[in-house]
Design a protein around this motif. Structure first.
Motif, PDB file in Angstrom:
ATOM      1  N   GLN A   8      -5.697   2.400 -12.577  1.00 21.64           N
ATOM      2  CA  GLN A   8      -5.754   0.991 -12.943  1.00 21.64           C
ATOM      3  C   GLN A   8      -7.204   0.501 -12.891  1.00 21.64           C
ATOM      4  N   TYR A  29     -11.573   0.495  -9.798  1.00 23.75           N
ATOM      5  CA  TYR A  29     -10.439   1.333 -10.205  1.00 23.75           C
ATOM      6  C   TYR A  29      -9.687   1.821  -8.980  1.00 23.75           C
ATOM      7  N   CYS A  30      -8.410   2.115  -9.156  1.00 24.62           N
ATOM      8  CA  CYS A  30      -7.633   2.739  -8.084  1.00 24.62           C
ATOM      9  C   CYS A  30      -6.335   3.302  -8.653  1.00 24.62           C
ATOM     10  N   ARG A  31      -5.747   4.200  -7.913  1.00 27.09           N
ATOM     11  CA  ARG A  31      -4.474   4.792  -8.314  1.00 27.09           C
ATOM     12  C   ARG A  31      -3.798   5.424  -7.111  1.00 27.09           C
ATOM     13  N   ASP A  32      -2.487   5.550  -7.203  1.00 26.30           N
ATOM     14  CA  ASP A  32      -1.688   6.255  -6.209  1.00 26.30           C
ATOM     15  C   ASP A  32      -1.776   7.750  -6.511  1.00 26.30           C
ATOM     16  N   LYS A  83      -0.476  -1.993  -3.214  1.00 22.98           N
ATOM     17  CA  LYS A  83       0.232  -2.401  -4.420  1.00 22.98           C
ATOM     18  C   LYS A  83       0.921  -1.193  -5.049  1.00 22.98           C
ATOM     19  N   ASP A  84       2.007  -1.443  -5.712  1.00 21.79           N
ATOM     20  CA  ASP A  84       2.734  -0.374  -6.399  1.00 21.79           C
ATOM     21  C   ASP A  84       2.102  -0.181  -7.768  1.00 21.79           C
ATOM     22  N   LEU A  85       1.039   0.627  -7.815  1.00 17.88           N
ATOM     23  CA  LEU A  85       0.252   0.772  -9.036  1.00 17.88           C
ATOM     24  C   LEU A  85       0.658   1.969  -9.887  1.00 17.88           C
ATOM     25  N   SER A 110      -4.878   0.563  -3.439  1.00 20.22           N
ATOM     26  CA  SER A 110      -3.938   1.434  -4.149  1.00 20.22           C
ATOM     27  C   SER A 110      -2.672   1.669  -3.340  1.00 20.22           C
TER      28      SER A 110
END
Length: 280
Positions: free
Chosen positions: A254, A152-155, A247-249, A244
């Motif tokens: 995600q 998982y990852c996020r901005d 990429k433009d997440l 994260s």
């Protein structure tokens, strides 16, 4: 007290943000570990550090330091001086409202270790381009066989490295819980985050939103434990956190049920170094 020359190089120091980390190598002997603890603390005191973490890999040496009475031990005078330095560091840290020096009793692995049977392990991390700066978080959840369950990852926007690490831990716990796992083991590589998880007082008073979110996520778990690892044992989580930022997440978390191509090499390297726990 005269310090034998052969014991003078058994510790190393490193700076993580504004925390001085002292790592003591206890592989050679218990006495070497004790001398390393003492010399490391003296070095930190001489440097005037406000935040000090003392980590010793010798559980035998740690036990001696933590015991109430060591006057009859052959290294009693060394142990007494270590305790004196710890007390001074604790008092100094409290006067600055910062992290006190401590001896960590558990041994910290440099490699990823599988969790106990029926548990999942969440490894999390944060990444910030600047401190503060544009930041993201991420991690990976694996089972007791070491198999990848989900990444998982996020901005997280404009944040400090510590805030990004908090978001990474909180998101990982929530992902694991929402997937139906009831026994969740969180593993991190940040001493500062460890203190926040333990509920220690946050410098400056009221904890930020990310710390409250992380603690609330922990409270929703049915069974929860956490541990500290070296950065070398947290490489997959680090790679997911950096992903994260590459990429433009967006701000939504995600999920990756397959290992992302950008993380495959790191995941394979970490798997090759994995330590298998005896689950019976």
């Amino acid at each position: 007290m005269n310090t034998p020359q052969q014991h003078a190089s058994k510790f190393s120091t490193g700076q993580l943000n504004d925390v001085l980390e002292i790592e003591v190598d206890g592989a050679f002997s218990e006495q070497n570990a004790l001398w390393g603890c003492l010399m490391g603390l003296k070095r930190a005191w001489d440097l005037g550090e406000k935040k000090v973490i003392l980590r010793c890999d010798s559980s035998d040496a740690v036990q001696l330091i933590l015991e109430e009475e060591n006057s009859l031990h052959e290294d009693g005078s060394i142990i007494h001086e270590i305790k004196t330095m710890l007390k001074r560091s604790w008092q100094k840290a409290k006067s600055f409202q910062t992290i006190p020096a401590e001896i960590r009793g558990e041994e910290v692995s440099r490699r990823w270790i599988t969790p106990e049977k029926d548990w999942v392990k969440v490894n999390s991390d944060g990444s910030s381009r600047g401190n503060p700066g544009r930041a993201g978080c991420g991690g990976v959840i694996r089972d007791h066989h070491g198999a990848w369950i989900v990444g998982y990852c996020r901005d997280v926007g404009w944040s400090t490295a510590f805030e990004a690490e908090c978001w990474g831990a909180g998101e990982g716990i929530e992902v694991a819980r929402k997937l139906g796992f009831q026994k969740i083991h969180l593993e991190i590589d940040s001493e500062e985050l460890l203190y926040a998880l333990k509920g220690k007082e946050i410098e400056g008073g009221k904890p930020p939103n990310c710390v409250r979110m992380m603690r609330e996520a922990v409270e929703r778990c049915k069974q929860f434990r956490f541990s500290l690892t070296r950065r070398s044992g947290n490489q997959c989580a680090d790679a997911m956190a950096k992903l994260s930022l590459e990429k433009d997440l967006g701000r939504e978390c995600q999920l990756f049920f397959e290992i992302p191509q950008e993380v495959v090499r790191v995941a394979r390297d970490e798997e090759a170094q994995m330590i298998w726990r005896d689950t019976g």
